[in-house]
Design a protein around this motif. Structure first.
Motif, PDB file in Angstrom:
ATOM      1  N   CYS A  70       0.824  -1.216   0.000  1.00 34.14           N
ATOM      2  CA  CYS A  70       0.000   0.000   0.000  1.00 34.14           C
ATOM      3  C   CYS A  70       0.855   1.261   0.000  1.00 34.14           C
ATOM      4  N   SER A  71       2.037   1.181   0.587  1.00 27.27           N
ATOM      5  CA  SER A  71       2.912   2.358   0.620  1.00 27.27           C
ATOM      6  C   SER A  71       3.713   2.494  -0.677  1.00 27.27           C
ATOM      7  N   GLY A  72       3.629   1.474  -1.535  1.00 28.88           N
ATOM      8  CA  GLY A  72       4.374   1.508  -2.785  1.00 28.88           C
ATOM      9  C   GLY A  72       5.850   1.205  -2.611  1.00 28.88           C
ATOM     10  N   SER A  73       6.206   0.660  -1.462  1.00 28.95           N
ATOM     11  CA  SER A  73       7.609   0.357  -1.173  1.00 28.95           C
ATOM     12  C   SER A  73       8.040  -0.973  -1.785  1.00 28.95           C
ATOM     13  N   ASP A  74       9.331  -1.106  -1.981  1.00 28.21           N
ATOM     14  CA  ASP A  74       9.931  -2.379  -2.341  1.00 28.21           C
ATOM     15  C   ASP A  74      10.427  -2.993  -1.047  1.00 28.21           C
ATOM     16  N   ALA A  75      10.172  -4.295  -0.862  1.00 28.27           N
ATOM     17  CA  ALA A  75      10.570  -4.935   0.390  1.00 28.27           C
ATOM     18  C   ALA A  75      10.826  -6.418   0.184  1.00 28.27           C
ATOM     19  N   LEU A  76      11.569  -6.966   1.138  1.00 29.67           N
ATOM     20  CA  LEU A  76      11.867  -8.386   1.189  1.00 29.67           C
ATOM     21  C   LEU A  76      11.282  -8.934   2.486  1.00 29.67           C
ATOM     22  N   VAL A  77      10.710 -10.135   2.409  1.00 30.67           N
ATOM     23  CA  VAL A  77      10.152 -10.802   3.585  1.00 30.67           C
ATOM     24  C   VAL A  77      10.677 -12.227   3.578  1.00 30.67           C
ATOM     25  N   THR A  78      11.223 -12.670   4.712  1.00 31.51           N
ATOM     26  CA  THR A  78      11.636 -14.072   4.805  1.00 31.51           C
ATOM     27  C   THR A  78      10.569 -14.843   5.562  1.00 31.51           C
ATOM     28  N   CYS A  79      10.264 -16.021   5.055  1.00 36.01           N
ATOM     29  CA  CYS A  79       9.267 -16.879   5.683  1.00 36.01           C
ATOM     30  C   CYS A  79       9.394 -18.264   5.072  1.00 36.01           C
ATOM     31  N   SER A  80       9.299 -19.296   5.886  1.00 33.39           N
ATOM     32  CA  SER A  80       9.400 -20.649   5.342  1.00 33.39           C
ATOM     33  C   SER A  80       8.318 -20.901   4.302  1.00 33.39           C
ATOM     34  N   ALA A  81       7.079 -20.447   4.553  1.00 37.97           N
ATOM     35  CA  ALA A  81       5.975 -20.561   3.582  1.00 37.97           C
ATOM     36  C   ALA A  81       5.923 -21.958   2.958  1.00 37.97           C
ATOM     37  N   LEU A  82       5.951 -22.972   3.801  1.00 37.85           N
ATOM     38  CA  LEU A  82       6.126 -24.347   3.343  1.00 37.85           C
ATOM     39  C   LEU A  82       4.948 -24.901   2.542  1.00 37.85           C
ATOM     40  N   LYS A  83       3.736 -24.486   2.884  1.00 42.39           N
ATOM     41  CA  LYS A  83       2.553 -25.006   2.193  1.00 42.39           C
ATOM     42  C   LYS A  83       1.931 -23.914   1.335  1.00 42.39           C
ATOM     43  N   ARG A  84       1.264 -24.354   0.294  1.00 39.21           N
ATOM     44  CA  ARG A  84       0.589 -23.383  -0.583  1.00 39.21           C
ATOM     45  C   ARG A  84      -0.440 -22.568   0.208  1.00 39.21           C
ATOM     46  N   HIS A  85      -1.139 -23.248   1.111  1.00 37.09           N
ATOM     47  CA  HIS A  85      -2.147 -22.564   1.923  1.00 37.09           C
ATOM     48  C   HIS A  85      -1.503 -21.453   2.771  1.00 37.09           C
ATOM     49  N   TYR A  86      -0.310 -21.682   3.282  1.00 41.09           N
ATOM     50  CA  TYR A  86       0.392 -20.652   4.054  1.00 41.09           C
ATOM     51  C   TYR A  86       0.683 -19.447   3.171  1.00 41.09           C
ATOM     52  N   ARG A  87       1.106 -19.720   1.947  1.00 46.31           N
ATOM     53  CA  ARG A  87       1.418 -18.621   1.021  1.00 46.31           C
ATOM     54  C   ARG A  87       0.155 -17.833   0.697  1.00 46.31           C
ATOM     55  N   TRP A  88      -0.968 -18.525   0.563  1.00 46.24           N
ATOM     56  CA  TRP A  88      -2.232 -17.831   0.293  1.00 46.24           C
ATOM     57  C   TRP A  88      -2.630 -16.948   1.477  1.00 46.24           C
ATOM     58  N   ILE A  89      -2.407 -17.439   2.709  1.00 45.73           N
ATOM     59  CA  ILE A  89      -2.712 -16.612   3.881  1.00 45.73           C
ATOM     60  C   ILE A  89      -1.825 -15.370   3.882  1.00 45.73           C
ATOM     61  N   MET A  90      -0.559 -15.533   3.567  1.00 42.65           N
ATOM     62  CA  MET A  90       0.341 -14.377   3.525  1.00 42.65           C
ATOM     63  C   MET A  90      -0.131 -13.350   2.501  1.00 42.65           C
ATOM     64  N   LEU A  91      -0.666 -13.813   1.394  1.00 42.12           N
ATOM     65  CA  LEU A  91      -1.082 -12.909   0.325  1.00 42.12           C
ATOM     66  C   LEU A  91      -2.485 -12.346   0.521  1.00 42.12           C
ATOM     67  N   HIS A  92      -3.406 -13.157   1.053  1.00 41.13           N
ATOM     68  CA  HIS A  92      -4.814 -12.766   1.107  1.00 41.13           C
ATOM     69  C   HIS A  92      -5.380 -12.644   2.520  1.00 41.13           C
ATOM     70  N   GLY A  93      -4.578 -12.917   3.534  1.00 43.23           N
ATOM     71  CA  GLY A  93      -5.032 -12.784   4.908  1.00 43.23           C
ATOM     72  C   GLY A  93      -6.132 -13.764   5.257  1.00 43.23           C
ATOM     73  N   ALA A  94      -7.046 -13.317   6.117  1.00 44.06           N
ATOM     74  CA  ALA A  94      -8.121 -14.179   6.607  1.00 44.06           C
ATOM     75  C   ALA A  94      -9.045 -14.651   5.484  1.00 44.06           C
ATOM     76  N   LYS A  95      -9.096 -13.916   4.366  1.00 47.59           N
ATOM     77  CA  LYS A  95      -9.927 -14.359   3.229  1.00 47.59           C
ATOM     78  C   LYS A  95      -9.519 -15.747   2.756  1.00 47.59           C
ATOM     79  N   ALA A  96      -8.245 -16.087   2.896  1.00 48.26           N
ATOM     80  CA  ALA A  96      -7.751 -17.400   2.453  1.00 48.26           C
ATOM     81  C   ALA A  96      -8.328 -18.527   3.303  1.00 48.26           C
TER      82      ALA A  96
END
Length: 184
Positions: A70-96
């Motif tokens: 939302c701020s238009g910034s470039d950023a890096l985030v580290t996270c194991s994100a082992l399952k596809r569902h985890y990645r969806w939560i990271m991207l879409h929040g509670a909607k996932a």
């Protein structure tokens, strides 16, 4: 742009994040710093985290990603994100959690999947000191790992290469996908 550096513990997420942050001048959000204390204590005892344990952590990372986007910034985030569902939560929040069909991944978010074989990563985890994640838990991470698919906006990186070579490959990816500033 947001680059989520993912993979099992010991694959080099933090190391690559630090190198890229310094080279690019992008903010680095270390995912481990967002774990609730209960998760850290559980992993320190050698107990794998459950999906329920990970949910508050993933939702916090979603907030970080959204704030940066939302701020238009470039950023890096580290996270194991082992399952596809985890990645969806990271991207879409509670909607996932509530929807079977979610919008596609935003074109300004990419996953960097640090991929390597078990023996190499186990050796790395076993030799590091002062980290709560023990080598005994590595097998559990490999067991649940769901490698991202091409449609997940992913760049798969071989960790047997030098970190310099991996960082150069990421920089080339950024050049290819980062929109050029509008000309006056």
């Amino acid at each position: 742009m947001i680059y989520i550096i993912m993979g099992v513990s010991g694959c080099g997420k933090s190391s690559l994040g630090a190198v890229l942050s310094e080279k690019l001048g992008w903010t680095l959000h270390e995912g481990d710093n967002f774990h609730p204390q209960e998760n850290v204590e559980k992993m320190a005892r050698g107990e794998p985290l459950t999906d329920e344990d990970r949910l508050p952590w993933l939702l916090q990372l979603h907030e970080v990603i959204q704030r940066e986007r939302c701020s238009g910034s470039d950023a890096l985030v580290t996270c194991s994100a082992l399952k596809r569902h985890y990645r969806w939560i990271m991207l879409h929040g509670a909607k996932a959690l509530d929807q079977d069909i979610l919008p596609p991944i935003a074109p300004d978010v990419f996953f960097l999947f640090l991929q390597g074989d078990y023996s190499l990563i186990h050796q790395r985890v076993a030799s590091r000191r002062g980290h709560y994640m023990k080598a005994d838990l590595l097998h559990s991470q490999f067991d649940i790992l769901e490698p991202p698919l091409e449609e997940d906006n992913v760049l798969t990186l071989d960790i047997s290469r030098s970190i310099t070579d991996v960082a150069i490959e990421v920089e080339k990816h950024i050049i290819k996908f980062k929109p050029s500033p509008a000309m006056p």
